[in-house]
Design an enzyme around this catalytic site. Structure first.
Site, short mmCIF file in Angstrom:
data_model
loop_
_atom_site.label_atom_id
_atom_site.label_comp_id
_atom_site.label_asym_id
_atom_site.label_seq_id
_atom_site.Cartn_x
_atom_site.Cartn_y
_atom_site.Cartn_z
N ARG A 268 41.70 12.44 8.20
CA ARG A 268 41.53 12.96 9.55
C ARG A 268 42.86 13.17 10.25
O ARG A 268 42.90 13.56 11.42
CB ARG A 268 40.73 11.94 10.35
CG ARG A 268 39.39 12.42 10.81
CD ARG A 268 38.74 11.22 11.46
NE ARG A 268 37.70 11.56 12.34
CZ ARG A 268 36.41 11.47 12.02
NH1 ARG A 268 36.03 11.12 10.82
NH2 ARG A 268 35.51 11.75 12.92
N ARG B 31 23.74 7.32 18.70
CA ARG B 31 25.04 6.67 18.51
C ARG B 31 25.74 6.48 19.85
O ARG B 31 25.69 7.36 20.69
CB ARG B 31 25.90 7.53 17.56
CG ARG B 31 25.89 6.99 16.14
CD ARG B 31 26.54 7.89 15.15
NE ARG B 31 27.90 8.31 15.47
CZ ARG B 31 28.63 9.08 14.66
NH1 ARG B 31 28.13 9.49 13.50
NH2 ARG B 31 29.84 9.45 15.00
N ARG C 149 36.17 13.05 21.62
CA ARG C 149 36.16 13.23 20.16
C ARG C 149 36.53 14.67 19.78
O ARG C 149 37.27 14.89 18.83
CB ARG C 149 34.78 12.89 19.59
CG ARG C 149 34.50 11.39 19.58
CD ARG C 149 33.03 11.09 19.39
NE ARG C 149 32.50 11.51 18.11
CZ ARG C 149 31.21 11.74 17.87
NH1 ARG C 149 30.31 11.60 18.83
NH2 ARG C 149 30.83 12.12 16.68
P1 AP5 Z 1 32.30 9.84 12.12
O1 AP5 Z 1 31.13 8.97 11.98
O2 AP5 Z 1 32.95 10.40 10.92
O3 AP5 Z 1 31.93 10.98 13.14
P2 AP5 Z 1 32.35 12.52 13.30
O4 AP5 Z 1 33.37 13.07 12.40
O5 AP5 Z 1 32.68 12.61 14.74
O6 AP5 Z 1 31.14 13.30 12.85
P3 AP5 Z 1 29.65 12.97 13.11
O7 AP5 Z 1 29.20 11.89 12.19
O8 AP5 Z 1 29.42 12.75 14.58
O9 AP5 Z 1 28.95 14.37 12.77
P4 AP5 Z 1 28.56 14.98 11.36
O10 AP5 Z 1 29.52 16.09 11.05
O11 AP5 Z 1 28.35 13.94 10.33
O12 AP5 Z 1 27.17 15.65 11.76
P5 AP5 Z 1 25.66 15.24 11.38
O13 AP5 Z 1 25.35 15.62 9.98
O14 AP5 Z 1 25.37 13.85 11.81
O15 AP5 Z 1 33.44 9.05 12.92
C1 AP5 Z 1 33.13 8.30 14.07
C2 AP5 Z 1 34.40 7.65 14.60
O16 AP5 Z 1 34.94 6.76 13.61
C3 AP5 Z 1 35.56 8.58 14.95
O17 AP5 Z 1 35.44 9.11 16.24
C4 AP5 Z 1 36.76 7.64 14.80
O18 AP5 Z 1 36.88 6.81 15.93
C5 AP5 Z 1 36.37 6.77 13.62
N1 AP5 Z 1 36.83 7.30 12.34
C6 AP5 Z 1 36.06 7.69 11.28
N2 AP5 Z 1 36.82 8.13 10.27
C7 AP5 Z 1 38.12 8.00 10.67
C8 AP5 Z 1 39.36 8.30 10.07
N3 AP5 Z 1 39.45 8.83 8.84
N4 AP5 Z 1 40.49 8.07 10.80
C9 AP5 Z 1 40.43 7.52 12.04
N5 AP5 Z 1 39.27 7.22 12.66
C10 AP5 Z 1 38.13 7.45 11.99
O19 AP5 Z 1 24.87 16.27 12.33
C11 AP5 Z 1 24.95 16.20 13.75
C12 AP5 Z 1 23.64 16.71 14.36
O20 AP5 Z 1 23.49 18.08 14.03
C13 AP5 Z 1 22.37 16.02 13.84
O21 AP5 Z 1 21.45 15.89 14.89
C14 AP5 Z 1 21.83 16.98 12.77
O22 AP5 Z 1 20.44 16.88 12.60
C15 AP5 Z 1 22.26 18.33 13.35
N6 AP5 Z 1 22.52 19.34 12.32
C16 AP5 Z 1 23.12 19.17 11.11
N7 AP5 Z 1 23.19 20.33 10.43
C17 AP5 Z 1 22.62 21.27 11.25
C18 AP5 Z 1 22.39 22.67 11.13
N8 AP5 Z 1 22.76 23.35 10.03
N9 AP5 Z 1 21.81 23.31 12.15
C19 AP5 Z 1 21.42 22.63 13.30
N10 AP5 Z 1 21.61 21.30 13.47
C20 AP5 Z 1 22.20 20.63 12.45
MG MG Z 2 28.73 11.85 10.21
#
Ligand code: AP5
Ligand code: MG
Length: 217
Positions: free
Chosen positions: A88, A161, A172
């Site tokens: 990241r 969450r 974020r």
């Molecule tokens: P993390 O848990 O990795 O969160 P993120 O990157 O912010 O991504 P999300 O998990 O929120 O989203 P996603 O892309 O997985 O989407 P999802 O499939 O759930 O990280 C959280 C925190 O941890 C960070 O802020 C940081 O503090 C820390 N962290 C983690 N890794 C780190 C690192 N390497 N370095 C430093 N800090 C770190 O889908 C989202 C929604 O969209 C769902 O409701 C889903 O149903 C919907 N959806 C999915 N696909 C579609 C589609 N095609 N069409 C319509 N809706 C859809």
């Molecule tokens: Mg995720």
């Protein structure tokens, strides 16, 4: 094969990871899930990470690099793995490269970058529901679970969450633009970046991902 799913919060990394794990017979290494587990255990990593995650900030690189280094040395990663949420920062990308070299492994094969407009990211995160047990994502409007607050896959409890609150989502998204977006250029220069249109039905996005890595039907 070593893959990395890359993209802003809410772009669908976790959703597609669940499908890819089955299809490619690989393991999902979600750093966000690992940190949330550490917070639940209330161990020293969890205590440190909580402070950053609750504000939508990145957890410091040294902690994240150690976490991934330990995880990829486990036996289930010997024949490959799929990163979700790591690297990241450019520092994390460089450290990953170094740790793969040091362990005599081949490097990363593909970095799949999910392209979704910001307004849609905000919509997705504001309605997201996550299974506390298996981590599957649902959505209050666009992917409604069959039974309220219950996971279709495992009957686990669905929760929101803490970091999906609007003010934290804003941070974020800004953090992504400032600290994480440069990772894309890093991999583009190495010719490892596969950009995928991640808008549309999940199954379509999945097919595009497979096509982008030459694993399509
Ligand atoms: P993390 O848990 O990795 O969160 P993120 O990157 O912010 O991504 P999300 O998990 O929120 O989203 P996603 O892309 O997985 O989407 P999802 O499939 O759930 O990280 C959280 C925190 O941890 C960070 O802020 C940081 O503090 C820390 N962290 C983690 N890794 C780190 C690192 N390497 N370095 C430093 N800090 C770190 O889908 C989202 C929604 O969209 C769902 O409701 C889903 O149903 C919907 N959806 C999915 N696909 C579609 C589609 N095609 N069409 C319509 N809706 C859809
Ligand atoms: Mg995720």
């Amino acid at each position: 094969m070593i893959l990395a799913l890359f993209g802003p919060p809410g772009c669908g990394k976790g959703t597609q990871a669940k499908r890819l794990v089955d299809h490619l017979q690989t393991v999902q290494l979600s750093t966000g899930d690992m940190l949330r587990e550490a917070i639940k255990r209330n161990d020293s990593l969890g205590v440190k990470a909580k402070e950053f995650m609750s504000q939508g900030k990145l957890v410091p690189d040294d902690l994240m690099i150690d976490l991934i280094k330990t995880r990829i040395s486990k036996s289930d990663c010997t024949s490959g793995f799929m990163l979700d949420g790591f690297p990241r920062t450019v520092a994390q990308a460089k450290a990953l490269d170094q740790m793969l070299r040091n362990s005599g492994r081949s490097g990363i094969d593909h970095v799949i970058s999910f392209n979704v407009p910001t307004e849609e990211l905000v919509e997705r995160l504001s309605g997201r529901l996550v299974c506390q047990n298996c981590g599957t994502s649902f959505h209050e409007k666009t992917k409604i679970p069959r039974n309220p607050n219950t996971c279709d896959n495992c009957s686990g409890n669905l929760i929101k969450r803490d970091d999906d609150k609007p003010e934290v989502v804003r941070t974020r998204l800004n953090t992504f633009l400032r600290d994480t977006a440069p990772v894309e250029s890093f991999y583009k220069d190495l010719n490892l970046l596969r950009v995928v249109d991640a808008v549309g039905p999940e199954t379509k996005v999945f097919d595009r991902i497979l096509g982008s890595i030459g694993a399509g039907n």
